[in-house]
Design a protein around this motif. Structure first.
Motif, PDB file in Angstrom:
ATOM      1  N   ALA A  91       0.801  -1.228   0.000  1.00 23.98           N
ATOM      2  CA  ALA A  91       0.000   0.000   0.000  1.00 23.98           C
ATOM      3  C   ALA A  91       0.836   1.283   0.000  1.00 23.98           C
ATOM      4  O   ALA A  91       0.483   2.242  -0.682  1.00 23.98           O
ATOM      5  CB  ALA A  91      -0.996  -0.020   1.147  1.00 23.98           C
ATOM      6  N   PRO A  92       1.939   1.331   0.742  1.00 21.41           N
ATOM      7  CA  PRO A  92       2.686   2.596   0.777  1.00 21.41           C
ATOM      8  C   PRO A  92       3.330   2.966  -0.558  1.00 21.41           C
ATOM      9  O   PRO A  92       3.800   4.089  -0.704  1.00 21.41           O
ATOM     10  CB  PRO A  92       3.784   2.337   1.822  1.00 21.41           C
ATOM     11  N   GLU A  93       3.364   2.064  -1.521  1.00 18.38           N
ATOM     12  CA  GLU A  93       4.083   2.405  -2.755  1.00 18.38           C
ATOM     13  C   GLU A  93       3.251   2.188  -4.015  1.00 18.38           C
ATOM     14  O   GLU A  93       3.798   1.883  -5.067  1.00 18.38           O
ATOM     15  CB  GLU A  93       5.409   1.641  -2.838  1.00 18.38           C
ATOM     16  N   VAL A  94       1.928   2.339  -3.908  1.00 22.13           N
ATOM     17  CA  VAL A  94       1.125   2.205  -5.120  1.00 22.13           C
ATOM     18  C   VAL A  94       0.605   3.555  -5.601  1.00 22.13           C
ATOM     19  O   VAL A  94       0.520   4.515  -4.842  1.00 22.13           O
ATOM     20  CB  VAL A  94      -0.080   1.238  -4.936  1.00 22.13           C
ATOM     21  N   ALA A  95       0.255   3.589  -6.900  1.00 28.50           N
ATOM     22  CA  ALA A  95      -0.356   4.783  -7.496  1.00 28.50           C
ATOM     23  C   ALA A  95      -1.868   4.588  -7.477  1.00 28.50           C
ATOM     24  O   ALA A  95      -2.358   3.509  -7.811  1.00 28.50           O
ATOM     25  CB  ALA A  95       0.140   4.948  -8.926  1.00 28.50           C
ATOM     26  N   TRP A  96      -2.595   5.643  -7.086  1.00 34.28           N
ATOM     27  CA  TRP A  96      -4.051   5.540  -6.924  1.00 34.28           C
ATOM     28  C   TRP A  96      -4.799   6.298  -8.003  1.00 34.28           C
ATOM     29  O   TRP A  96      -4.573   7.484  -8.217  1.00 34.28           O
ATOM     30  CB  TRP A  96      -4.481   6.085  -5.559  1.00 34.28           C
ATOM     31  N   VAL A 111      -3.048   1.068  -9.337  1.00 36.22           N
ATOM     32  CA  VAL A 111      -2.436   0.445 -10.503  1.00 36.22           C
ATOM     33  C   VAL A 111      -1.613  -0.725  -9.964  1.00 36.22           C
ATOM     34  O   VAL A 111      -0.832  -0.543  -9.029  1.00 36.22           O
ATOM     35  CB  VAL A 111      -1.545   1.440 -11.264  1.00 36.22           C
ATOM     36  N   ARG A 112      -1.797  -1.904 -10.515  1.00 34.37           N
ATOM     37  CA  ARG A 112      -1.194  -3.109  -9.935  1.00 34.37           C
ATOM     38  C   ARG A 112       0.306  -2.946  -9.680  1.00 34.37           C
ATOM     39  O   ARG A 112       1.047  -2.594 -10.594  1.00 34.37           O
ATOM     40  CB  ARG A 112      -1.414  -4.330 -10.854  1.00 34.37           C
ATOM     41  N   VAL A 144       3.492  -1.019 -11.478  1.00 31.47           N
ATOM     42  CA  VAL A 144       3.874   0.310 -10.987  1.00 31.47           C
ATOM     43  C   VAL A 144       4.141   0.262  -9.488  1.00 31.47           C
ATOM     44  O   VAL A 144       3.339  -0.278  -8.727  1.00 31.47           O
ATOM     45  CB  VAL A 144       2.751   1.319 -11.292  1.00 31.47           C
ATOM     46  N   TRP A 146       5.585   3.104  -6.609  1.00 36.16           N
ATOM     47  CA  TRP A 146       5.953   4.516  -6.515  1.00 36.16           C
ATOM     48  C   TRP A 146       7.249   4.727  -5.744  1.00 36.16           C
ATOM     49  O   TRP A 146       7.261   5.220  -4.640  1.00 36.16           O
ATOM     50  CB  TRP A 146       4.790   5.312  -5.914  1.00 36.16           C
TER      51      TRP A 146
ATOM     52  N   MET B  73       3.242   4.391 -19.066  1.00 32.77           N
ATOM     53  CA  MET B  73       1.779   4.277 -19.153  1.00 32.77           C
ATOM     54  C   MET B  73       1.084   5.538 -18.635  1.00 32.77           C
ATOM     55  O   MET B  73      -0.124   5.670 -18.744  1.00 32.77           O
ATOM     56  CB  MET B  73       1.281   3.064 -18.370  1.00 32.77           C
ATOM     57  N   PHE B  74       1.863   6.482 -18.055  1.00 34.55           N
ATOM     58  CA  PHE B  74       1.248   7.693 -17.506  1.00 34.55           C
ATOM     59  C   PHE B  74       1.547   8.922 -18.370  1.00 34.55           C
ATOM     60  O   PHE B  74       2.647   9.060 -18.901  1.00 34.55           O
ATOM     61  CB  PHE B  74       1.781   7.964 -16.092  1.00 34.55           C
ATOM     62  N   TRP B  96      -7.661   9.038 -14.017  1.00 28.50           N
ATOM     63  CA  TRP B  96      -6.659   9.951 -13.434  1.00 28.50           C
ATOM     64  C   TRP B  96      -6.017   9.383 -12.176  1.00 28.50           C
ATOM     65  O   TRP B  96      -6.713   9.006 -11.237  1.00 28.50           O
ATOM     66  CB  TRP B  96      -7.310  11.288 -13.087  1.00 28.50           C
ATOM     67  N   VAL B  97      -4.685   9.384 -12.162  1.00 26.05           N
ATOM     68  CA  VAL B  97      -3.929   9.041 -10.959  1.00 26.05           C
ATOM     69  C   VAL B  97      -3.635  10.336 -10.224  1.00 26.05           C
ATOM     70  O   VAL B  97      -3.074  11.269 -10.809  1.00 26.05           O
ATOM     71  CB  VAL B  97      -2.605   8.335 -11.317  1.00 26.05           C
ATOM     72  N   THR B  98      -4.043  10.383  -8.959  1.00 21.59           N
ATOM     73  CA  THR B  98      -3.856  11.624  -8.193  1.00 21.59           C
ATOM     74  C   THR B  98      -2.927  11.457  -6.995  1.00 21.59           C
ATOM     75  O   THR B  98      -2.463  12.436  -6.436  1.00 21.59           O
ATOM     76  CB  THR B  98      -5.210  12.135  -7.652  1.00 21.59           C
ATOM     77  N   HIS B  99      -2.663  10.182  -6.619  1.00 18.09           N
ATOM     78  CA  HIS B  99      -1.807   9.929  -5.466  1.00 18.09           C
ATOM     79  C   HIS B  99      -0.761   8.874  -5.807  1.00 18.09           C
ATOM     80  O   HIS B  99      -1.077   7.871  -6.439  1.00 18.09           O
ATOM     81  CB  HIS B  99      -2.623   9.425  -4.276  1.00 18.09           C
ATOM     82  N   GLY B 100       0.486   9.129  -5.364  1.00 19.57           N
ATOM     83  CA  GLY B 100       1.558   8.143  -5.504  1.00 19.57           C
ATOM     84  C   GLY B 100       2.011   7.777  -4.108  1.00 19.57           C
ATOM     85  O   GLY B 100       2.478   8.638  -3.368  1.00 19.57           O
ATOM     86  N   GLY B 101       1.847   6.483  -3.739  1.00 15.48           N
ATOM     87  CA  GLY B 101       2.151   6.095  -2.369  1.00 15.48           C
ATOM     88  C   GLY B 101       1.190   6.829  -1.452  1.00 15.48           C
ATOM     89  O   GLY B 101      -0.011   6.891  -1.708  1.00 15.48           O
ATOM     90  N   LEU B 102       1.698   7.451  -0.401  1.00 23.15           N
ATOM     91  CA  LEU B 102       0.811   8.118   0.557  1.00 23.15           C
ATOM     92  C   LEU B 102       0.657   9.606   0.257  1.00 23.15           C
ATOM     93  O   LEU B 102      -0.072  10.312   0.937  1.00 23.15           O
ATOM     94  CB  LEU B 102       1.327   7.881   1.985  1.00 23.15           C
TER      95      LEU B 102
END
Lengths: 476, 476
Positions: A91-96, A111-112, A144, A146, B73-74, B96-102
């Protein structure tokens, strides 16, 4: 002789290994940086290596019954959270993703970073009976993570990989598949990438988030740092219980499946560079060289020279062969061929044609060999095989001569501070000792190798009775 | 005879074509739905078709000098916005990706819906001189478009494709490449997928967001609806000007490059299903059939039957061949082979063995042929070729017999309401007429075909002088 200008353009590896690496990936035109921070363009020369890796690895997979599939690139947050250790790890290193089109999503999607949760969600509906087992699926895709600090091929926010995910009726079968894939990885590294590896098991501290056991292959780079080159995980029935993946067995009872996953990535291209490269650039093992032979005409404007070069190319069409007929000087062409790591160059000029011969130059040893033109096909084939073998042997010799043993913290410190490489040392099994070693020397346990030795009777760190011999080292 | 239970399980295509389609993709095990709305799992039987498409298309690309690459991919929002028409076309349907990690990102990133903007950003730094041209790059990857209504293969939020992106020194060369790739697509559809297509140009209303001209290949499905099966775009220097992609030409002046892009997707698998399928399931053209021949033993428990089946398999190893040695009944196996669209089945039982023969059954025509065992390899090869040809001819005959002409709105209405298919009709060139036809009949201009005919002198809609003959139709 290689052209001076080009050669001077890359930093010497002994001077600054990190800068040498960056110079090679750029000058050999493997990648380019992008406006997307932490992501790279893999250029044709780099991607063609990946295609050769894919093809040869995929063939080995399929020979053991692996089938390819494709799963979505998005994971709903609730799905990622189903297995406790797994979500904590990733969780701490994923793109949302929070918006689709102009609307906010009801549930955000990541993103997986890896697809265990997606495969579990799929297997939950796809597996009912023992007849549906085993499932031995794999996918080639991008993932991906982060990362804060990135380096081409070694650590980037998006990378390409394959991820195998299997489901079995018994723990034994899952363990067998885990080891089988590790062996395929190790064999592939040795036979195709000419890169020897140490096979072993990760300690609990270093294992994959959610795995019962993680196996790894560890390679040694030219600078003495380790690179984890492939991993294979046995999940036991942990994920199956978290996701409810059950099947009716032959005895008509409902049981949980046992699962594995295993992956290799574009990181392997970084490994090839750092195991085989030299101060003139990349050195590619013939089996993953997009161009294996570059024919370079000398005095190409003289009548018959280019024609002969093309004829030789046609005769060598069993190999991946090209003629460099650009209007650059031969010296410049030599430098480019060397920078790009092309295993063999064939030099052919008017005098050679008159004498019915040509000169072959090996990229790996720079040895020059005169070859009669009518023996060229046979000789080129032999040489490519020889280069492939020699590169593996040189890499093995380098690894072995940079593998040390330590019996206590003084010895470990002395080695880690002065002799970059692997250190074999005993371990009590306590994570506190791994933590101490990491804190003091920035070295980690690479693996508990399958081939155990008894270096001493006591743990290198705490002096208590030893349980396992461990490879330690600084790593990428 | 095929097993009743399985056959009854799929809806008849004449009764409900959409339900028939859904039944086939599920029962032939091509896809599975997922917890990720609008995204699908491509299962082994589906992905293996895609692998065969990839391999054969990629070979055709490479034969024309295409090189494969991989881009991120982004796409940063500011990059997507650089070309006005392009962002208008795509922004409403991206994720849209708005967050990377936390952490929240400083600039949001969209998941690529297509990669023109990324290639432009890359080419801007990679192209300096006429010596760097042309660039003829392609990538195989997945893209995301946040569609509201989705259907397996035809329209999903994530799909797999290839996207070629090229840069050239002149407009003529760009136009030549645009048409060259369209021709490769058309040839591939006919020769490999056994699917005839109409080649033509899109009207301005239907062209790609940001393109100067879009070319398309249009195929007709069994239900009379059209499917856009591949597109090739000429961008002129529009993107180059928006992104500043310039090169120094031979005359030492700075010029903008001319660009193209072209793509084909997993949608082609939907096309295969809807062009060739029947009420027993999928019918695969031999060139994209993961299994071309299924050997089905009859009375397989009798001595010698399975052994003979395996011997036949080994003798047929030039083809993609399997033995179904499961413990299901022969009837059930026949149904499965038919549902999965395997082009040929070989039935072999004790009596056949005694008589030195076997029975071959064609999936496409259901014709049964007795073949002497010692002629099996030759006969199987011939038959697969014949099936490939016959499937193309049948699809062409269906398309031709479902292509109509209309000279005015009454004729157009009558055809569109009673005879599903293509309608050839003249057009004045005014978008208002396209809008009217779409509004009244839910039909769109599919293309202005290269092969023009003079159906009448006036526009089918407004009666003004006609400029072009257009294929109209309802489309997926």
């Amino acid at each position: 002789m290689a052209d001076k200008k080009l050669v001077e353009a890359i930093t010497s590896m002994d001077e600054d290994f990190a800068q040498w690496y960056t110079d090679v990936v750029k000058k050999a035109e493997l990648i380019d940086y992008t406006s997307v921070k932490g992501c790279m363009v893999i250029k044709p020369a780099g991607y063609a290596i990946w295609e050769l890796i894919q093809k040869q690895l995929d063939e080995r997979f399929k020979a053991t019954g692996v089938e390819n599939v494709y799963l979505p690139m998005f994971i709903p947050e609730s799905l990622l959270q189903k297995e406790k250790d797994h979500v904590e790890g990733f969780a701490p290193e994923v793109a949302w993703v929070t918006h689709g089109g102009l609307q906010p999503l009801q549930e955000r999607l990541c993103v997986r970073p890896t697809s265990e949760t997606l495969f579990c969600d799929f297997y939950k509906n796809d597996i009912h009976s023992y007849r549906d087992l085993p499932k031995v699926y794999n996918q080639w895709c991008s993932v991906v993570r982060w990362e804060k600090e990135t380096r081409p091929f070694l650590r980037s926010r998006e990378f390409l990989w394959q991820e195998g995910h299997t489901a079995h009726a018994t723990m034994e079968e899952a363990e067998e598949r885990t080891i089988q894939m590790l062996n395929i990885y190790a064999d592939f590294c040795e036979q195709v990438l000419a890169m020897p590896v140490i096979k072993g098991r990760k300690t609990d501290k270093e294992k994959f988030a959610g795995a019962e056991s993680t196996y790894t292959i560890e390679a040694l780079m030219h600078d003495g740092k380790a690179l984890q080159s492939g991993t294979s995980h046995n999940f036991g029935d942990g994920f199956a219980k978290a996701f409810g993946i059950q099947f009716t067995d032959r005895d008509n009872t409902l049981k949980y499946v046992y699962q594995t996953s295993w992956g290799m990535t574009t990181r392997l291209i970084g490994a090839i560079i750092m195991v085989h490269g030299d101060n003139s650039g990349l050195v590619l093992p013939p089996k993953v060289a997009p161009t294996q032979i570059m024919i370079i005409p000398i005095q190409q404007k003289k009548e018959g020279v280019l024609d002969t070069a093309y004829q030789l190319r046609d005769r060598l069409s069993n190999f991946r062969v090209k003629v460099d007929d650009s209007d650059k000087s031969p010296g410049w062409k030599f430098s480019e061929q060397e920078m790009r790591g092309i295993p063999i160059r064939v030099e052919i000029g008017p005098k050679d044609i008159e004498a019915g011969k040509c000169v072959i130059c090996r990229r790996d040893t720079r040895e020059k060999i005169e070859v009669a033109l009518d023996e060229l096909e046979a000789k080129a084939g032999e040489l490519l095989e020889q280069i492939q073998k020699d590169m593996l042997e040189r890499a093995r010799a380098h690894r072995d001569s940079h593998t040390y043993t330590a019996r206590n913290m003084e010895e470990l410190e002395e080695i880690l501070n002065s002799k970059p490489g692997f250190v074999k040392a005993m371990w009590c099994g306590d994570q506190a000792c791994e933590d101490t070693i990491k804190e003091k020397f920035a070295a980690t346990s690479r693996c508990m190798p399958f081939e155990q030795e008894q270096i001493s009777d006591t743990c290198v760190c705490c002096g208590k009775p030893a349980k396992k011999m461990v490879y330690w080292g600084r790593a990428y």
